[in-house]
Design an enzyme around this catalytic site. Structure first.
Site, PDB file in Angstrom:
ATOM      1  N   CYS A 114       1.382  -1.173  -0.109  1.00 51.60           N
ATOM      2  CA  CYS A 114      -0.253  -0.125  -0.222  1.00 51.60           C
ATOM      3  C   CYS A 114       0.694   1.514   0.080  1.00 51.60           C
ATOM      4  O   CYS A 114       0.145   1.930  -0.774  1.00 51.60           O
ATOM      5  CB  CYS A 114      -0.961   0.092   1.130  1.00 51.60           C
ATOM      6  SG  CYS A 114      -2.150  -1.300   1.132  1.00 51.60           S
ATOM      7  N   HIS A 276      -3.718   7.154   1.279  1.00 51.30           N
ATOM      8  CA  HIS A 276      -4.235   5.201   0.774  1.00 51.30           C
ATOM      9  C   HIS A 276      -5.518   5.625   1.278  1.00 51.30           C
ATOM     10  O   HIS A 276      -5.957   5.454   2.303  1.00 51.30           O
ATOM     11  CB  HIS A 276      -3.124   4.431   1.740  1.00 51.30           C
ATOM     12  CG  HIS A 276      -3.326   3.640   1.342  1.00 51.30           C
ATOM     13  ND1 HIS A 276      -3.730   3.311  -0.699  1.00 51.30           N
ATOM     14  CD2 HIS A 276      -4.000   2.586   1.543  1.00 51.30           C
ATOM     15  CE1 HIS A 276      -4.180   1.434  -0.460  1.00 51.30           C
ATOM     16  NE2 HIS A 276      -4.035   1.164   1.317  1.00 51.30           N
ATOM     17  N   ASN A 306      -9.748   0.002  -2.566  1.00 52.18           N
ATOM     18  CA  ASN A 306      -8.535   0.120  -2.549  1.00 52.18           C
ATOM     19  C   ASN A 306      -7.685  -0.928  -3.169  1.00 52.18           C
ATOM     20  O   ASN A 306      -7.458  -2.026  -3.932  1.00 52.18           O
ATOM     21  CB  ASN A 306      -8.126  -1.202  -0.692  1.00 52.18           C
ATOM     22  CG  ASN A 306      -7.432  -1.386  -0.206  1.00 52.18           C
ATOM     23  OD1 ASN A 306      -5.769  -0.659  -1.555  1.00 52.18           O
ATOM     24  ND2 ASN A 306      -7.040  -1.285   0.739  1.00 52.18           N
TER      25      ASN A 306
END
Ligand code: UT7
Length: 349
Positions: A114, A276, A306
């Site tokens: 991530c 993020h 995501n």
């Protein structure tokens, strides 16, 4: 000191929209649960055979390169961040170099999940600062949909991920005050297995306390990927979600503060924070902790899910396209994920 600036930015998401209702066909879940816990309404899934992590990266890169006013042949270095590469090896960087017919330039793959894009940006920034390269392509791309457990067993993780890609071109800037002000990288491997894909790998249970596959009994050539591993879903990502959540809401604001302090700035100076896009609830916690107004934070997880290494550049590009980022603005990037790794960057646009 020579700084680097984002000279061009682009993103690409596949056409195929996959709603929370669509997920119900595969697993026991609900639109209500997903929206309440994550804010996600839908995500995009790549064409199963027509698109790969690299091809999506190429789409995003082509836009970034065009907007930078250069051609693929002008790029002198590639940094490609992904956790869902086309091949276990070689990395996506070389596949992109081939697909875009670039010169025989260096291609580096970053494996920081991530926070991969912010790490990749930081690496590229150092190469520009030293004067080694002039046009660096930084890509974050993921094709999660190919490697998720779509049964109820995997529902806590599979519902959050989506596919897509984002890219920037970094160039040196001589303009006073402009560019990447600083980047801040961190890791804590203590919790490496809390969010991980265990196999295939070469760990031979070295780090595993309660192993499923017994390597001492395995035949040579059968240790990398076995039926037992597949039966135990070890070829899918595995996550203790609440533990990741708890750490993310501490480390993301922390790294933003670190970046601000390093530059003598405060949260009030931020024009836009691009967190993020892990979970809308995490982004809201971060916003609250930093006491930022709604217009100081950009979220798009509701429609894209995501997208891991792609989430920051996709959100950054979308915010820029919507006119939410103008020259002179202070842009902050912050990411947290598997590893654990986390990272922040401050950019004067
Ligand atoms: O970007 C990479 C880094 N990753 C993250 O930052 C993710 C951080 N973690 C999270 O975002 C959240 O932990 C999740 C969204 C993944 C999960 O939300 P949660 O509120 O932490 O749920 P949970 O895992 O504690 O599960 C709560 C309940 C469980 O049921 P019981 O045991 O209470 O009966 C789960 O089985 O919710 C159940 N559950 C689901 N129910 C319906 C888990 N996933 C689902 C689902 N649909 N998709």
């Amino acid at each position: 000191m020579q700084r680097s600036k984002i000279a061009g930015i682009g993103y690409y998401v596949p056409k195929n929209v996959f709603t929370n209702e669509d997920l119900k066909k595969y697993m026991d879940t609900s639109d209500e649960w997903i929206q309440e816990r994550t804010g996600i309404k839908e995500r995009r899934y790549a064409d199963r055979t027509g698109e790969t992590t690299t091809t999506m990266g190429v789409e995003a890169a082509a836009i970034a390169i065009e907007r930078a006013g250069i051609t693929p042949q002008d790029i002198d270095f590639i940094v490609f961040a992904t956790l869902s590469p086309d091949y276990y090896f070689p990395g996506c960087g070389v596949l992109l170099q081939r697909a875009m017919k670039m010169k025989e330039i260096g291609a580096l793959d970053v494996r920081n999940q991530c926070s991969g894009f912010v790490y990749a940006l930081s690496v590229a920034d150092q190469f520009i600062k030293t004067g080694m390269y002039k046009n660096i392509l930084v890509v974050g791309a993921e094709k999660h949909s190919f490697g998720l457990d779509f049964s109820t067993r995997g529902r806590n993780i599979s519902v959050i991920f989506g596919d897509g890609a984002g890219a920037v071109v970094l160039q040196p800037t001589q303009k006073d005050g402009q560019g990447i002000l600083s980047t801040h990288l961190h890791s804590d491997g203590e919790s490496a297995e809390i969010l991980a894909m265990y196999n295939p790998g070469t760990h031979a249970n070295h780090w595993v306390t309660d192993p499923v596959a017994k390597f001492d009994e395995a035949e040579m050539g059968q240790m990398f990927m076995s039926h037992a591993m597949i039966d135990d879903a070890q070829n899918f990502p595995n996550m203790d979600g609440p533990s990741v959540f708890k750490k993310a809401i501490v480390k993301m604001p922390e790294v933003v503060h670190e970046a601000l302090t390093a530059n003598g700035l405060t949260a009030a100076d931020i024009n836009i924070l691009i967190p993020h896009q892990a979970n809308l609830r995490i982004a809201q916690f971060v916003q609250q902790k930093l006491q930022l107004r709604d217009d100081q934070v950009y979220n798009n997880i509701q429609k894209f899910g995501n997208t891991t290494a792609a989430s920051v550049p996709i959100a950054l590009c979308e915010a820029w396209e919507q006119g939410k980022i103008k020259e002179g603005d202070l842009v902050c990037l912050a990411a947290f994920g598997s590893g654990f790794t986390w990272a922040g960057a401050l950019i004067r646009w």
